[in-house]
Write a protein that holds these residues in place. Structure first.
Motif, PDB file in Angstrom:
ATOM      1  N   GLY A  61     -28.389 -13.006  55.166  1.00  0.00           N
ATOM      2  CA  GLY A  61     -28.581 -13.179  56.603  1.00  0.00           C
ATOM      3  C   GLY A  61     -28.433 -14.620  57.025  1.00  0.00           C
ATOM      4  O   GLY A  61     -29.217 -15.113  57.857  1.00  0.00           O
ATOM      5  N   ASP A  74     -32.676 -24.064  56.057  1.00  0.00           N
ATOM      6  CA  ASP A  74     -32.013 -23.004  56.818  1.00  0.00           C
ATOM      7  C   ASP A  74     -32.310 -23.121  58.309  1.00  0.00           C
ATOM      8  O   ASP A  74     -31.481 -22.748  59.143  1.00  0.00           O
ATOM      9  N   GLY A 138     -26.205 -17.055  63.353  1.00  0.00           N
ATOM     10  CA  GLY A 138     -27.140 -17.839  62.565  1.00  0.00           C
ATOM     11  C   GLY A 138     -28.536 -17.259  62.646  1.00  0.00           C
ATOM     12  O   GLY A 138     -28.736 -16.105  63.051  1.00  0.00           O
ATOM     13  N   LEU A 139     -29.506 -18.060  62.291  1.00  0.00           N
ATOM     14  CA  LEU A 139     -30.916 -17.659  62.311  1.00  0.00           C
ATOM     15  C   LEU A 139     -31.556 -18.097  63.621  1.00  0.00           C
ATOM     16  O   LEU A 139     -31.320 -19.217  64.105  1.00  0.00           O
ATOM     17  N   SER A 145     -31.719 -12.888  62.221  1.00  0.00           N
ATOM     18  CA  SER A 145     -30.415 -13.528  62.359  1.00  0.00           C
ATOM     19  C   SER A 145     -29.528 -12.689  63.262  1.00  0.00           C
ATOM     20  O   SER A 145     -29.833 -11.528  63.560  1.00  0.00           O
TER      21      SER A 145
END
Length: 544
Positions: A61, A74, A138-139, A145
Motif C-alpha cells: 500500500g 513513509d 500515496g498514504l 492509501s
C-alpha cells in the motif's frame, strides 16, 4: 523473411524520433521517487516493470514498512517541511504502428456472386486510445492509501483507469487489507506494466474471445489502421471479464512475510520461503454483456457496422457473483528479480444467458470458470535474466454462446480452451556499454503465446466447427531503452516486432459467407484458412 527483417530494423531505427500516440498506458509514478529521494530504478528494473523492491512497495500500500503500518519515513508527505510538491504525476506514450496481414481476402462488389479478390496487405498509422493519463496516490495516514488515475481514452473520451482506496492492517494483521474501487485482479503478470506496447495485450489469455478472431482483439493490425471488412466472429462469447482491464470490485488482499532474511537472499535459486500472498476480488453485479456501442466497447465486433440483431439493445447484467483470486508463494526473494514465485489463479462467475442461446432449455448454464498456474524465476539475479510463465484452462457454457451469422442455428454446447505464455527478458550490459539499471539501461524481451481450443461450440445447423478455429501462436520481440531516469522524470524508447498466426479465421474476417450470396457458407473454399500478421511499433514513453 528478408523484407520483414529490413522493415523491423527500419522501424527500430525510428524509435528515437517517434511522435505518435500509443493505445496502452503503463503505470509509473516518479512522485514516489521524489517522496523518498530515490531514483526510479529503486523500484523498476526497466520502467514500468517492477523489481522486487517495487513489488514489495506496491503490495504494502505504498509503504516501505514491513509491519503493515506506515513508519515516519513513509509519512513524510504529512510534514510540509519535508515536501515541496503536490503528489501528482503525468504519463504519456507515443508510437507509430505498422502491420502486414496475409490471408484476409476481399470481395469484388462489381459483379455477382461477388468473387473473392485480393489478399491482405500493409497498413500503418497512429492511434490515440490512451495517449495520456494523470496519476496521484500515496498514504493519507498510517493505514489508509489511495490511487486515482484519470486519462483520455480515444474510444470514449475521458475515462478512469484506476480509482481505489485501501485500508491496511485491519485487525492488526497483514492478512487483512481491503481495496474498494476500480482496481486490478492481481493477474500473474500485469498487463499494464508490460513492456510490450504495440498490442492490446501482450498475453493472449488476457484479451481472447473464443468466437472472435484474435488478430482483431490483439490490436497490432487494428492499431495500425488495418480495415477488416468482415464481421470477425462466428459466434459471441459472453465472458467479457478480461484480465487486461481493471474492474470495479471489493478486493481482499493479505500477505505474510515468512522470513525477512529469505526475502533478501538475492540468489538465482532458493527453497527458503519469502512471502505468501492471497488476493480475492469480488466483482458485484457486473454488466458482463451490453448492446449497442457498449457491446463494441467490450471487444465484440460489429456486423455491417451494427450490433447483430440477436444482441441489439440488450444489456444483460450478471446474476451477482464473480470472483477472481490469486495465491502465490515466493522463495529467496519476491520472485520478480530474485528467487522464484509459484502461484494459482482462478476466475468463477455467473451471468445471465445471452439472447438467442440454446442449450435445450430456457435457462442454460451460465457459470464460467478459469483456472491456472503461474511461475517466475530469475537465473541471473537482480534483474539480469527474468522468466515469467502462466498456463490456464477456461470453460464457458452454452448459455454464454450466441451465433453471429445467419444460418448457424442455436448453440448446443459451450467452449473450452487452454492458453499459456512464456516471457523472457534480459538486461545486457555489454561490458559497461549499458548500465545495469536506470538511465542508459537496456532490456530485450521475448514473449511466446499459444492458445488451443479444446472444445468448439456446436450449433443446431452446422454442427461442430473445426477443432483449430481461432487457435493462436505468436512471438513478440522487443527492445526498451531507458534514456533518462531520475527522481523527477523518466523517458524510455521502445521498438517491437510481433508475428502472429491465427488459425481458421480467414472466412470470418473476409466475409466469404457474403461472397456466396448471403447466409452462412462454411463450405466456401478457404473459409477456414489461416491469417498471419506481422506487427511493428516504435515510440517513446514519458512520465513525470
Amino acid at each position: 523473411m528478408r523484407k520483414t527483417l529490413l522493415m523491423f530494423l527500419s522501424f527500430f531505427a525510428l524509435a528515437s524520433v517517434a511522435v505518435f500516440f500509443s493505445p496502452k498506458a503503463a503505470n509509473a509514478f516518479p512522485g514516489f521517487a521524489r517522496k523518498y529521494n530515490f531514483p526510479c530504478s529503486f523500484c523498476h528494473i526497466q520502467w514500468p516493470r517492477l523489481a522486487d523492491t517495487g513489488h514489495f512497495f506496491k503490495d504494502r500500500g505504498f509503504m516501505l514498512s514491513t509491519t503493515g503500518k506506515a513508519n515516519s519515513l513513509d509519512m513524510m508527505f504529512q510534514d510540509p517541511k519535508n515536501q515541496n510538491y503536490f503528489p501528482i504525476g503525468f504519463h504519456m506514450s507515443m508510437a507509430y504502428y505498422g502491420s502486414a496481414v496475409n490471408g484476409i481476402n476481399t470481395k469484388d462488389t462489381s459483379s455477382a456472386p461477388l468473387p473473392i479478390v485480393g489478399n491482405g496487405g500493409w497498413s500503418n498509422g497512429v492511434s490515440a486510445n490512451t495517449p495520456w493519463d494523470i496519476e496521484s496516490g500515496g498514504l493519507i495516514n498510517p493505514w489508509i492509501s489511495f490511487w486515482v488515475q484519470p486519462g483520455y481514452n480515444g474510444n470514449s473520451g475521458l475515462d478512469i483507469v484506476k480509482l481505489w482506496v485501501r485500508f491496511d492492517d485491519l485487525f492488526n494483521s497483514t492478512w487483512a487489507n481491503l481495496y474498494v474501487g476500480k482496481t486490478s485482479m492481481d493477474t500473474p503478470v500485469s498487463n499494464q506494466r508490460a513492456l510490450a506496447i504495440g498490442t492490446s495485450a501482450p498475453f493472449t489469455m488476457y484479451d481472447y474471445h473464443p468466437g472472435t478472431a484474435e488478430v482483431m482483439n490483439n490490436g497490432g493490425a487494428t492499431t495500425a489502421g488495418f480495415n477488416f471488412v468482415g464481421v470477425g466472429a462466428l459466434y459471441y462469447d459472453g465472458d467479457m471479464i478480461q484480465y487486461s482491464n481493471d474492474v470495479d470490485s471489493i478486493r481482499y488482499f493479505g500477505y505474510h512475510i515468512n522470513s525477512g532474511a529469505s526475502c533478501a537472499t538475492q540468489s538465482a535459486f532458493s527453497i527458503d520461503p519469502c512471502e505468501t500472498r492471497v488476493n480475492i476480488n469480488f466483482i458485484p453485479n457486473s454488466s458482463l454483456y451490453a448492446g449497442d456501442s457498449g457491446m463494441s466497447g467490450l471487444g465484440v465486433p460489429l456486423l455491417n457496422g451494427n450490433i447483430p440483431s440477436g444482441l441489439a439493445n440488450a444489456v444483460v447484467a450478471s446474476n451477482g457473483f464473480n470472483f477472481a483470486g490469486h495465491i502465490t508463494q515466493s522463495f529467496g526473494g519476491w520472485g520478480r528479480t530474485n528467487g522464484e514465485r509459484v502461484g494459482f489463479f482462478w476466475l468463477v462467475g455467473e451471468g445471465s444467458a445471452l439472447p438467442g442461446t440454446g442449450g435445450g432449455g430456457t435457462n442454460p448454464s451460465t457459470t464460467y470458470t478459469r483456472e491456472g498456474v503461474d511461475f517466475m524465476m530469475n537465473p541471473i539475479p537482480n534483474g539480469g535474466l527474468n522468466i515469467d510463465a502462466a498456463w490456464d484452462i477456461v470453460n464457458d457454457p452454452t448459455g454464454m454462446i450466441s451465433a453471429a451469422l445467419p444460418g448457424m442455428g442455436t448453440p448446443e454446447s459451450g467452449a473450452e480452451y487452454m492458453s499459456w505464455f512464456v516471457s523472457v527478458n534480459w538486461q545486457p550490459t555489454f561490458n559497461g556499454f549499458f548500465s545495469q539499471s536506470g538511465t542508459n539501461s537496456n532490456l530485450i524481451e521475448l514473449i511466446y503465446n499459444q492458445l488451443d481450443m479444446m472444445q468448439q461450440p456446436t450449433f443446431s445447423t452446422i454442427g461442430a466447427l473445426p477443432g483449430n478455429f481461432n487457435d493462436v501462436i505468436s512471438f513478440t520481440l522487443l527492445d526498451r531503452y531507458w534514456l533518462w531516469g531520475s527522481d523527477r522524470a523518466d523517458i524510455s524508447l521502445f521498438a517491437q516486432y510481433q508475428y502472429m498466426i491465427n488459425y481458421g479465421v480467414a472466412g470470418a474476417l473476409s466475409e466469404f459467407s457474403q461472397a456466396s450470396g448471403g447466409g452462412f457458407n462454411a463450405a466456401a473454399s478457404g473459409f477456414f484458412g489461416n491469417v498471419e500478421a506481422n506487427n511493428f511499433s516504435v515510440g517513446i514513453d514519458f512520465a513525470y
